[in-house]
Design a protein around this motif. Structure first.
Motif, PDB file in Angstrom:
ATOM      1  N   GLN A  49      16.440  -5.507   4.048  1.00 51.81           N
ATOM      2  CA  GLN A  49      16.299  -4.086   3.730  1.00 51.81           C
ATOM      3  C   GLN A  49      16.940  -3.773   2.381  1.00 51.81           C
ATOM      4  OE1 GLN A  49      13.916  -3.209   5.376  1.00 51.81           O
ATOM      5  NE2 GLN A  49      14.582  -1.544   6.698  1.00 51.81           N
ATOM      6  N   LYS A  64      14.760  -5.170  -0.353  1.00 48.81           N
ATOM      7  CA  LYS A  64      13.582  -4.324  -0.555  1.00 48.81           C
ATOM      8  C   LYS A  64      13.936  -3.084  -1.374  1.00 48.81           C
ATOM      9  CE  LYS A  64      10.865  -3.340   2.823  1.00 48.81           C
ATOM     10  NZ  LYS A  64      10.340  -2.992   4.155  1.00 48.81           N
ATOM     11  N   VAL A  66      10.587  -2.172  -3.275  1.00 49.69           N
ATOM     12  CA  VAL A  66       9.434  -2.524  -2.449  1.00 49.69           C
ATOM     13  C   VAL A  66       9.423  -1.618  -1.227  1.00 49.69           C
ATOM     14  CG1 VAL A  66       8.398  -4.359  -1.070  1.00 49.69           C
ATOM     15  CG2 VAL A  66       9.495  -4.906  -3.228  1.00 49.69           C
ATOM     16  N   THR A  67       8.267  -1.051  -0.934  1.00 46.80           N
ATOM     17  CA  THR A  67       8.196  -0.105   0.175  1.00 46.80           C
ATOM     18  C   THR A  67       7.605  -0.699   1.454  1.00 46.80           C
ATOM     19  OG1 THR A  67       6.085   0.678  -0.677  1.00 46.80           O
ATOM     20  CG2 THR A  67       8.059   1.909  -1.316  1.00 46.80           C
ATOM     21  N   SER A  68       6.740  -1.689   1.335  1.00 53.47           N
ATOM     22  CA  SER A  68       6.093  -2.226   2.531  1.00 53.47           C
ATOM     23  C   SER A  68       6.543  -3.659   2.819  1.00 53.47           C
ATOM     24  CB  SER A  68       4.574  -2.194   2.382  1.00 53.47           C
ATOM     25  OG  SER A  68       4.145  -3.185   1.483  1.00 53.47           O
ATOM     26  N   ASN A  69       6.506  -4.010   4.072  1.00 51.85           N
ATOM     27  CA  ASN A  69       6.834  -5.372   4.480  1.00 51.85           C
ATOM     28  C   ASN A  69       5.791  -6.357   3.971  1.00 51.85           C
ATOM     29  OD1 ASN A  69       9.153  -4.603   5.820  1.00 51.85           O
ATOM     30  ND2 ASN A  69       8.123  -4.390   7.792  1.00 51.85           N
ATOM     31  N   PHE A  70       4.536  -5.928   3.869  1.00 51.58           N
ATOM     32  CA  PHE A  70       3.485  -6.792   3.365  1.00 51.58           C
ATOM     33  C   PHE A  70       3.741  -7.180   1.908  1.00 51.58           C
ATOM     34  CE2 PHE A  70      -0.692  -7.493   1.371  1.00 51.58           C
ATOM     35  CZ  PHE A  70      -1.091  -8.595   2.111  1.00 51.58           C
ATOM     36  N   GLN A  71       4.106  -6.200   1.085  1.00 50.86           N
ATOM     37  CA  GLN A  71       4.405  -6.502  -0.316  1.00 50.86           C
ATOM     38  C   GLN A  71       5.622  -7.417  -0.414  1.00 50.86           C
ATOM     39  OE1 GLN A  71       5.496  -3.248  -2.903  1.00 50.86           O
ATOM     40  NE2 GLN A  71       5.096  -4.456  -4.742  1.00 50.86           N
ATOM     41  N   GLN A 126       0.638  -8.944  -8.062  1.00 48.77           N
ATOM     42  CA  GLN A 126       2.031  -8.514  -8.179  1.00 48.77           C
ATOM     43  C   GLN A 126       2.575  -8.716  -9.596  1.00 48.77           C
ATOM     44  OE1 GLN A 126       3.771  -6.979  -5.733  1.00 48.77           O
ATOM     45  NE2 GLN A 126       1.848  -7.039  -4.609  1.00 48.77           N
TER      46      GLN A 126
END
Length: 102
Positions: A6, A9, A14-19, A82
Motif C-alpha cells: 500500500q 502504491k 498507483v491507484t489500481s492493483n492491476f497497474q 506504462q
C-alpha cells in the motif's frame, strides 16, 4: 494487501492493483531480459571469460547489465503501456547519476 505494498502504491502514485501488478511484471521481465542479452553484447564487443580475468570480466558484465536494463525497462514498459511511469523513474535515476534532464 500488506501495508508495504500500500505504501509503495502511494509512493508511486498507483491507484489500481492491476497497474501495480503490471509495473512489477515490467520490472521482472526487464531484469531477466537485461541478464539474457548481456552475454551476447559482451561477445559483440569481444569480451569473454577466456580473454579477461574474472575481476575485469564481471565488472564489465555488471556495467553492461546496468546499461541494458535502462533500455529494456523503457522498451518493455512501452509494450505494456506504462512508459510514462517508467520514464519518470528513469529521469530520477539519471538525475542522481548527474545527468541534466528537463
Amino acid at each position: 494487501m500488506s501495508t508495504f505494498f500500500q505504501k509503495l502504491k502511494v509512493k508511486w502514485g498507483v491507484t489500481s492493483n492491476f497497474q501495480f501488478f503490471i509495473i512489477n511484471l515490467v520490472f521482472a521481465i526487464s531484469g531477466f531480459a537485461s541478464l539474457f542479452i548481456s552475454r551476447p553484447l559482451l561477445s559483440f564487443f569481444g569480451v569473454n571469460k577466456d580473454l579477461f580475468s574474472w575481476y575485469i570480466y564481471y565488472p564489465l558484465r555488471i556495467l553492461i547489465i546496468f546499461i541494458a536494463y535502462q533500455f529494456t525497462l523503457l522498451i518493455i514498459a512501452f509494450l505494456f503501456g506504462q512508459f510514462s511511469f517508467f520514464w519518470k523513474q528513469e529521469k530520477k535515476i539519471l538525475r542522481r547519476l548527474g545527468f541534466k534532464i528537463n
